[in-house]
Design an enzyme around this catalytic site. Structure first.
Site, short mmCIF file in Angstrom:
data_model
loop_
_atom_site.label_atom_id
_atom_site.label_comp_id
_atom_site.label_asym_id
_atom_site.label_seq_id
_atom_site.Cartn_x
_atom_site.Cartn_y
_atom_site.Cartn_z
N CYS A 16 8.01 9.76 -4.56
CA CYS A 16 7.99 9.33 -5.96
C CYS A 16 9.00 10.12 -6.78
CB CYS A 16 6.58 9.52 -6.53
SG CYS A 16 6.49 9.01 -8.27
N ASN B 175 -5.01 6.91 3.86
CA ASN B 175 -4.47 6.36 5.10
C ASN B 175 -2.98 6.58 5.18
OD1 ASN B 175 -5.24 4.53 7.49
ND2 ASN B 175 -3.39 3.58 6.71
N GLU B 176 -2.55 7.26 6.22
CA GLU B 176 -1.12 7.45 6.49
C GLU B 176 -0.32 7.75 5.23
OE1 GLU B 176 0.27 4.14 8.88
OE2 GLU B 176 -0.59 5.02 10.68
N CYS C 189 1.72 7.50 -7.10
CA CYS C 189 2.35 8.79 -7.43
C CYS C 189 1.35 9.91 -7.16
CB CYS C 189 2.76 8.78 -8.90
SG CYS C 189 3.12 10.45 -9.51
N ARG D 138 0.84 -1.19 0.00
CA ARG D 138 0.00 0.00 0.00
C ARG D 138 0.88 1.24 0.00
NH1 ARG D 138 -1.95 -0.37 6.41
NH2 ARG D 138 0.16 -0.36 7.23
N GLU E 47 -6.36 5.65 15.79
CA GLU E 47 -5.86 4.27 15.86
C GLU E 47 -4.97 4.13 17.08
OE1 GLU E 47 -3.64 2.61 12.59
OE2 GLU E 47 -4.97 3.52 11.11
C1 GLA Z 1 -1.08 1.88 10.70
C2 GLA Z 1 -2.12 1.73 9.62
C3 GLA Z 1 -3.07 0.61 9.88
C4 GLA Z 1 -2.37 -0.60 10.42
C5 GLA Z 1 -1.62 -0.20 11.66
C6 GLA Z 1 -0.93 -1.35 12.34
O1 GLA Z 1 -1.42 2.76 11.68
O2 GLA Z 1 -2.84 2.90 9.40
O3 GLA Z 1 -3.71 0.29 8.65
O4 GLA Z 1 -1.50 -1.11 9.47
O5 GLA Z 1 -0.64 0.72 11.30
O6 GLA Z 1 -0.32 -0.92 13.52
ZN ZN Z 2 5.43 10.69 -9.40
#
Ligand code: GLA
Ligand code: ZN
Length: 719
Positions: free
Chosen positions: A163, A157-158, A123, A119, A309
């Site tokens: 790139c 997400n995160e 780009c 994941r 989280e």
């Molecule tokens: C990150 C991600 C989650 C998961 C956790 C595991 O925070 O956002 O999808 O992978 O790590 O700790």
């Molecule tokens: Zn790029």
């Protein structure tokens, strides 16, 4: 954009403490959904983050959507009283997309286009990716935008950004053109005459790769800036896709605390509410999380934020998968809430059976379901958060009057610099100073350079290595222009009107292009501090408890309980130019030279600490400075006991957290004189226990890891 009050609630339609988890019903047979909703009710779950990595299940072929499973999830969750933070699934594109259009994927530093893999490897510049993102995000917004369960957008997400594709390289040049205006300025700012680095055409500028060896540090720094900027532009793009359909639904993206890769200050300008993923290590000093929570909430003026989280038990990626012992989940969740979070959410709801996170902690584990210890602790916390919601929602952390200045670009420049020492850690030194204030139970914020400082009496700048002059970028986005400050002038104005400034060594060295200020350090701060620094000695770190040098205090200038203390690592050779020496080195060939100075300026004063003093000194020093501004601890400090307060709606909420594995006894100020001084106008009303509503005794006994919460009325002027 939704208008959120500075004390919340974040979402009036869900004005409770959010308790829940990342939820992926798409990874499970449909019948699991019923069982999950049933278990969620048992666990007091009222919110889930849905669909974070579900793109392949939502769009099975280009433009062919399968919303059935998500429709069912929305309906059943809502029927069970569970709200939804709906994710855009963009952190993980489906295979049909990467097979047909590999250019949506990033190119590594070695020049290889990444294959479809895990994941966070897209780009951010790719127009093809943006087209796909717009289609899925719009479809999700149109389908669920009107659903009463939808309370928040969880964008991607995160984010992670690195790139090196031709499009990103081209965009980098465009970025530099805006920043510097012309090539001559770029060459000058990057000191490009060095090693024949001069650029004769814009096209000669390339993203730095390992194969380039050492390139101008200005280039390295600008590449870090650009990577962050480009991902922030992508975030803005994503935010716009859903805002176009659901302008009233607040937006967040989950940040990662001290993550070095992005400058979150710019991201915070785009989001309506800050959220972050907090994964503390069992047994670590609780200051890490206290600092991180303060850093994250400071991105948006300390407004209520979301702990989106945390693991209910262990992670699968820390060195050892240590389980949170009983009580730690509650302790850390309430610590976050004491630091201003309006939620306690987990990764993840149900532990997966396969793939890489099958051994990551979850609310519902492989064994025992609701009979497991973790589930029991989660459910107990859920019940407690329900009880605490009316007390906590509508409050935000009580404004602090001590701030520590933090800047990601300064961190990048400082840690990139070749010199002084190899193991330079910008945030490590900030955290040491933060800790010295925090252990005194004095409130402290982590403050970004471009935010409003008017609420602070004391500002601490332990490693102000980069002192931005406000000249660059020449042009830019509104966020970039807002961040363009002449920091020295802003600091001088702060001191002028009565503030106390503390600057640490290795400050005022370079401008925003990493060009050194000539004529003595700390550059444009020399006048304000009344000193100049000739050079800095650096010694290897000493063993714990011992110090390479000492400081002897002049008690006529600074009357602290101790007259001498240790200092380590960095030792400036300081010349006085108007400042008064408050301490001198006791050892090495510069013994007797000043190592702590103070200089009056306007109505305030500016201190310079020329070395890294031991923690005990910093504690005494900051307590002394605070007292001179009338700031005293709300509760007298007790080792490993953290004291936090929130305020709003005419009340104050007090959290006392025992991080120690042993009992602790805490004196509760009977007439709250100290508290009144700490926050002018604060109430002298009694503290009422948040759970039993009984008045607190004058001494509180805390069991190991225990948290006690109380509230009291505030005087009308402060509510
Ligand atoms: C990150 C991600 C989650 C998961 C956790 C595991 O925070 O956002 O999808 O992978 O790590 O700790
Ligand atoms: Zn790029």
């Amino acid at each position: 954009m939704p208008q959120i009050s500075p004390t919340g609630p974040i979402q009036p339609r869900a004005a409770v403490l959010w308790h829940g988890a990342d939820y992926n019903p798409d990874q499970w047979p449909p019948e699991t959904l019923d069982e999950d909703v049933q278990l969620m009710r048992q666990a007091g779950v009222n919110a889930v983050s849905l669909g974070i990595f579900s793109w392949a299940q939502l769009e099975t072929a280009p433009g062919r959507f399968d919303f059935d499973w998500m429709d069912r999830a929305f309906e059943k969750l809502w029927a069970g009283g569970v709200h939804v933070a709906l994710a855009t699934p963009t952190a993980a594109p489906p295979r049909w997309m990467t097979a047909a259009e590999p250019q949506v994927l990033a190119v590594s530093a070695s020049g290889t286009r990444l294959p479809h893999g895990g994941r966070q490897r897209f780009c951010p510049t790719s127009p093809a990716y943006r087209r796909h993102v717009e289609r899925i995000n719009t479809a999700l917004a149109q389908r669920y935008g009107g659903h009463p369960a939808l309370m928040l957008w969880h964008i991607s997400n995160e984010y992670v950004s690195n790139c090196h594709c031709p499009l990103c390289a081209e965009a980098f040049i465009g970025y530099l053109k805006q920043r510097y205006g012309d090539l001559a300025t770029l060459n000058a700012q990057w000191w490009a005459a060095f090693w024949s680095q001069r650029f004769a055409a814009w096209e000669q500028v390339e993203p730095p790769r390992p194969a380039h060896g050492t390139v101008p540090h200005g280039l390295t720094l600008d590449w870090q800036r650009f990577r962050s900027h480009q991902m922030c532009e992508f975030f803005k793009f994503e935010a716009a896709t859903v805002r176009a359909v659901t302008p009233e639904v607040p937006i967040t993206t989950n940040m990662m605390g001290k993550f070095p890769g992005l400058d979150y200050a710019a991201f915070a300008e785009v989001m309506d509410v800050v959220s972050w993923d907090c994964y503390g290590s069992v047994g670590a000093d609780p200051v890490h999380m206290a600092f991180d929570h303060s850093l994250m909430r400071g991105m948006k003026d300390n407004r209520p934020w979301l702990l989106i989280e945390q693991t209910p038990s262990a992670t699968n990626w820390q060195e050892y998968g240590t389980l949170k012992p009983p009580g730690v989940l509650r302790l850390w969740s309430l610590q976050a809430i004491g630091h201003g979070s309006d939620s306690a959410m987990y990764f993840q709801w149900r532990r997966s059976r396969g793939a890489s996170e099958k051994f990551h902690g979850a609310v519902v584990e492989h064994a025992a379901g609701s009979r497991a210890r973790v589930f029991g602790e989660v459910a107990a916390l859920g019940a407690e958060l329900k009880q605490l919601s009316p007390i906590v929602i509508g409050t935000a952390v009580t404004p602090a009057r001590i701030g520590i200045l933090c800047d990601q670009e300064s961190r990048w420049a400082f840690e990139n610099a070749a010199g002084y020492a190899r193991d330079k850690r910008y945030l490590g030194e900030l955290q040491r100073h933060f800790r010295a204030v925090w252990t005194q139970n004095l409130r402290i914020d982590v403050v970004q350079h471009h935010r409003d400082w008017s609420g602070y009496d004391i500002l601490i700048a332990p490693r102000l290595y980069m002192l931005k002059s406000g000249l660059f970028p020449r042009e830019g986005t509104p966020e970039q222009l807002a961040a363009r400050v002449d920091v020295a002038a802003k600091l001088a104005a702060f001191v002028e009107r009565g503030g106390t400034l503390v600057v640490g060594c290795l400050s005022g060295i370079v401008n925003e292009s990493d060009l050194v200020y000539e004529g003595g350090y700390p550059g444009p701060l020399r006048q304000l501090l009344g000193i100049w620094v000739e050079q800095t000695d650096c010694l290897p770190p000493s063993a714990p408890g011992s110090f390479a040098n000492g400081m002897s205090l002049d008690r006529d200038v600074l009357a602290l309980p101790s007259v001498s203390c240790g200092c380590d690592r960095f030792f400036d050779r300081v010349h006085l130019r108007g400042a008064t020496a408050a301490a001198a080195y006791t050892g090495n060939w510069y013994a007797g030279e000043p190592c702590l100075t103070v200089h009056r300026h306007g109505h305030g004063e500016a201190w310079y600490i020329a070395t890294d003093p031991e923690a005990a000194f910093l504690e005494q020093f900051y307590r002394h400075l605070a007292a001179r501004h009338g700031l005293h601890p709300t509760i007298e400090p007790v080792a490993e006991v953290e004291v936090l307060t929130r305020r709003g709606g005419g009340r104050e909420v007090l959290f006392i957290l025992n991080h120690a594995p042993e009992p602790r006894s805490v004196a509760i100020a009977p007439n709250a004189d100290a508290a009144a001084a700490d926050a002018p106008g604060a109430s002298t009303a009694a503290w009422h226990d948040a759970h039993t509503d009984t008045v607190w005794p004058q001494r509180l006994e805390l069991a190991p890891l225990q948290v006690r919460i109380a509230q009291r009325r505030l005087d009308r002027t402060t509510g």
